[in-house]
Design a protein around this motif. Structure first.
Motif, mmCIF file in Angstrom:
data_model
loop_
_atom_site.group_PDB
_atom_site.id
_atom_site.type_symbol
_atom_site.label_atom_id
_atom_site.label_comp_id
_atom_site.label_asym_id
_atom_site.label_seq_id
_atom_site.Cartn_x
_atom_site.Cartn_y
_atom_site.Cartn_z
ATOM 1 N N ASP A 124 0.797 -1.229 0.000
ATOM 2 C CA ASP A 124 0.000 0.000 0.000
ATOM 3 C C ASP A 124 0.831 1.282 0.000
ATOM 4 O O ASP A 124 0.434 2.268 -0.604
ATOM 5 N N VAL A 162 1.780 1.912 -3.424
ATOM 6 C CA VAL A 162 0.619 2.081 -4.296
ATOM 7 C C VAL A 162 -0.158 3.363 -3.990
ATOM 8 O O VAL A 162 -0.608 4.066 -4.887
ATOM 9 N N THR A 163 -0.320 3.676 -2.679
ATOM 10 C CA THR A 163 -1.169 4.819 -2.302
ATOM 11 C C THR A 163 -0.446 5.875 -1.453
ATOM 12 O O THR A 163 -0.984 6.954 -1.244
ATOM 13 N N ASN A 202 -0.139 5.536 1.686
ATOM 14 C CA ASN A 202 -0.507 4.827 2.927
ATOM 15 C C ASN A 202 0.006 5.529 4.188
ATOM 16 O O ASN A 202 -0.057 6.744 4.292
ATOM 17 N N VAL A 203 0.480 4.777 5.160
ATOM 18 C CA VAL A 203 0.886 5.338 6.454
ATOM 19 C C VAL A 203 2.011 6.357 6.281
ATOM 20 O O VAL A 203 2.034 7.401 6.938
ATOM 21 N N PRO A 249 2.963 8.195 -3.888
ATOM 22 C CA PRO A 249 3.115 6.811 -4.328
ATOM 23 C C PRO A 249 4.094 6.727 -5.487
ATOM 24 O O PRO A 249 4.353 7.732 -6.164
ATOM 25 N N HIS A 305 3.968 5.477 -8.491
ATOM 26 C CA HIS A 305 3.537 5.781 -9.861
ATOM 27 C C HIS A 305 3.284 7.265 -10.087
ATOM 28 O O HIS A 305 3.029 7.677 -11.216
ATOM 29 N N HIS A 306 3.337 8.073 -9.029
ATOM 30 C CA HIS A 306 3.249 9.521 -9.221
ATOM 31 C C HIS A 306 4.614 10.106 -9.576
ATOM 32 O O HIS A 306 4.733 11.294 -9.867
ATOM 33 N N TRP A 320 0.517 -3.357 -10.062
ATOM 34 C CA TRP A 320 0.149 -2.907 -8.720
ATOM 35 C C TRP A 320 -0.158 -4.093 -7.834
ATOM 36 O O TRP A 320 -0.915 -4.978 -8.205
ATOM 37 N N PRO A 380 -1.422 -4.082 -4.219
ATOM 38 C CA PRO A 380 -1.820 -3.435 -2.974
ATOM 39 C C PRO A 380 -1.966 -4.421 -1.826
ATOM 40 O O PRO A 380 -1.956 -5.636 -2.031
ATOM 41 N N CYS A 394 -1.635 -4.273 2.886
ATOM 42 C CA CYS A 394 -0.762 -3.755 3.947
ATOM 43 C C CYS A 394 -0.597 -4.812 5.035
ATOM 44 O O CYS A 394 -1.242 -4.758 6.046
ATOM 45 N N PHE A 428 -6.859 -2.540 -0.821
ATOM 46 C CA PHE A 428 -5.993 -1.789 0.089
ATOM 47 C C PHE A 428 -6.207 -2.284 1.514
ATOM 48 O O PHE A 428 -7.262 -2.791 1.849
ATOM 49 N N GLY A 429 -5.231 -2.074 2.341
ATOM 50 C CA GLY A 429 -5.386 -2.384 3.758
ATOM 51 C C GLY A 429 -4.999 -3.811 4.088
ATOM 52 O O GLY A 429 -4.733 -4.624 3.245
ATOM 53 N N CYS A 463 -6.415 2.849 4.619
ATOM 54 C CA CYS A 463 -7.139 1.638 5.022
ATOM 55 C C CYS A 463 -6.410 0.889 6.138
ATOM 56 O O CYS A 463 -7.028 0.355 7.059
ATOM 57 N N TYR A 484 -3.122 13.036 -4.582
ATOM 58 C CA TYR A 484 -3.867 13.053 -3.320
ATOM 59 C C TYR A 484 -3.875 14.476 -2.770
ATOM 60 O O TYR A 484 -2.843 15.135 -2.730
#
Lengths: 196, 238
Positions: A105, A108-109, A111-112, A154, A156-157, A164, A166, A168, A195-196, B100, B127
């Motif tokens: 994650d 990918v995102t 995340n934390v 992330p 890919h930005h 991908w 995802p 966690c 996700f998660g 998440c 984001y």
């Protein structure tokens, strides 16, 4: 599978490294993450022994190799891009890797790792190195410690990502399925991932 | 009862006059993804996940608020609709702070489950990472604005089922947020009855019970059907 972007560097079917009798040159990369994805990778347990004869682990925090080598087939990239070092490394990884997998994650995102974005890096350094530190401590020297980027993003930005993965962390089963697909030259199935 | 005949995904479908496309589709086992819609509450068409294509209409229409009509031709699952649904979900994830892994609703979240079902494995948009507050002033519940997608299920259940109308939406556009009474801490609300209906209908971890840890906030939606059946049909069945 239609949702995945095409992976121009991914040799299909008979062109796959395994079909050519070659070992897959695998790298695993650790950016801004907790290493949980790498722990999940180790959770492959005895399946690591099945993968071992088919893979050359050419770069990994698990193998203590200092420089990212040329001609990497697959790179599992854990973590978000959070520091100047991450930025430098991810450009190198992308330039030398055929299939870049956003691994977990954070990659990918964000995340934390990206949870600092609403408050910014200065507030994070103040909290970690001044408010909660013992007497005399201060913000770290940028020469010794990589400079925090203004925003955690992330992978890919920053550079194009081919696959991908995802989760966690992603489960060992999912990691194994993706690796075996890549070894066979198939685009990995990613249905049901969350996700998660 | 006037019956209307329409075609959904190539299948002839009978529906009562005044029914929505979503109701007609569900009665015939055709699945249209929804997020702000919840059986037992009024439909507002806020999230646009239930977009369908209707022959002759210049743009996709929300199935939850579009009434059936005689001879209507509806498509619920086209490449264009799938692309829009993916994009809507990605925009929702990009707009708030949805992490998440550290959410009380991880594994029990409608937004997370929809993203997985629609094959969303990444977000292509930047984001926004807005600085949003958490309101823990209530004795039993917490409102985390970071997780809120402004579906207004809480606003509607509080008004339409509980009858308290504690919740409303203030602000405009991306600055919109759910407020209690006259935009005051939830714990100081005079109208809140602490019934917890809003918490149970919330699709994400935006509203949760105090003391819940990561992944522990399961939502009990079945109470809504129980209450509405009891009130309307005077049948107290679970």
């Amino acid at each position: 599978m239609a949702d995945l972007p095409s992976s121009p560097g991914l040799p299909a079917g008979s062109d796959a490294p395994a079909a050519r009798g070659e070992r897959l040159r695998l790298a695993t990369v650790w950016l801004g993450g907790c290493s949980g994805c790498h722990m999940s990778f180790l959770d492959l347990d005895e399946r690591l022994l099945a993968l071992a004869p088919r893979i050359d682990l050419v770069y990994s925090p698990l193998a203590d190799i200092k420089t990212f080598p040329a001609r990497v087939d697959v790179a599992l990239v854990e973590g978000a891009v959070a520091t100047s070092d991450h930025l430098e490394l991810i450009y190198t990884v992308r330039a030398r890797t055929r299939v870049l997998v956003a691994f977990g994650d954070c990659a990918v995102t964000g995340n934390v790792t990206a949870m600092r974005n609403p408050i910014g890096p200065a507030a994070v350094l103040q909290r970690a190195y001044v408010e909660t530190a013992s007497a005399g401590a201060g913000p770290p020297d940028d020469v010794l410690v990589p400079k925090l980027l203004a925003r955690v993003v992330p992978v890919h930005h920053v550079v194009p990502v081919d696959v991908w993965l995802p989760g966690c962390p992603p489960s060992a089963d999912v990691i194994y399925a993706v690796l075996t697909d890549l070894l066979a030259g198939r685009p990995p199935a990613t249905g049901g991932l969350r996700f998660g | 009862m006037t019956v209307r005949t329409l075609v959904i995904d190539g299948e002839p479908v009978g529906a009562r006059e005044g029914e929505t496309i979503l109701e007609a589709a569900r009665e015939h086992g055709i699945v249209i993804p929804t997020l702000c819609f919840l059986e037992g509450l009024s439909a507002v068409g806020a999230c646009r996940l239930c977009l369908v294509e209707v022959a002759g209409a210049p743009r996709p229409l929300a199935a939850c608020v579009t009434r059936v009509a005689e001879g209507m031709e509806v498509a619920t699952d086209t490449p264009r609709l799938r692309a829009y649904r993916r994009m809507i979900l990605e925009l929702l994830f990009a707009e708030g702070n949805h992490v998440c892994a550290v959410c009380v609703a991880n594994g029990h979240c409608d937004l997370q489950a929809l993203a997985a079902a629609q094959g969303m494995t990444s977000v292509r948009f930047p984001y926004r990472a807005p600085a949003r507050a958490v309101d823990a002033s209530h004795d039993r519940f917490v409102l985390d604005h970071n997780r809120c997608i402004l579906c207004t299920r809480c606003v509607r259940v509080c008004d339409e089922v509980e009858g308290a109308h504690t919740w409303d939406v203030a602000g405009r556009g991306a600055g919109s947020r759910v407020i209690a009474d006259l935009d005051q801490p939830w714990g100081t609300s005079d109208t809140c009855t602490s019934c917890g209906k809003c918490v149970q209908v919330c699709p994400t971890g935006a509203l949760f019970e105090k003391g819940r840890g990561g992944g522990e906030m399961t939502k009990r939606r079945e109470f809504l059907a129980y209450i509405t059946t009891a009130r309307q049909a005077h049948r107290w069945i679970r």
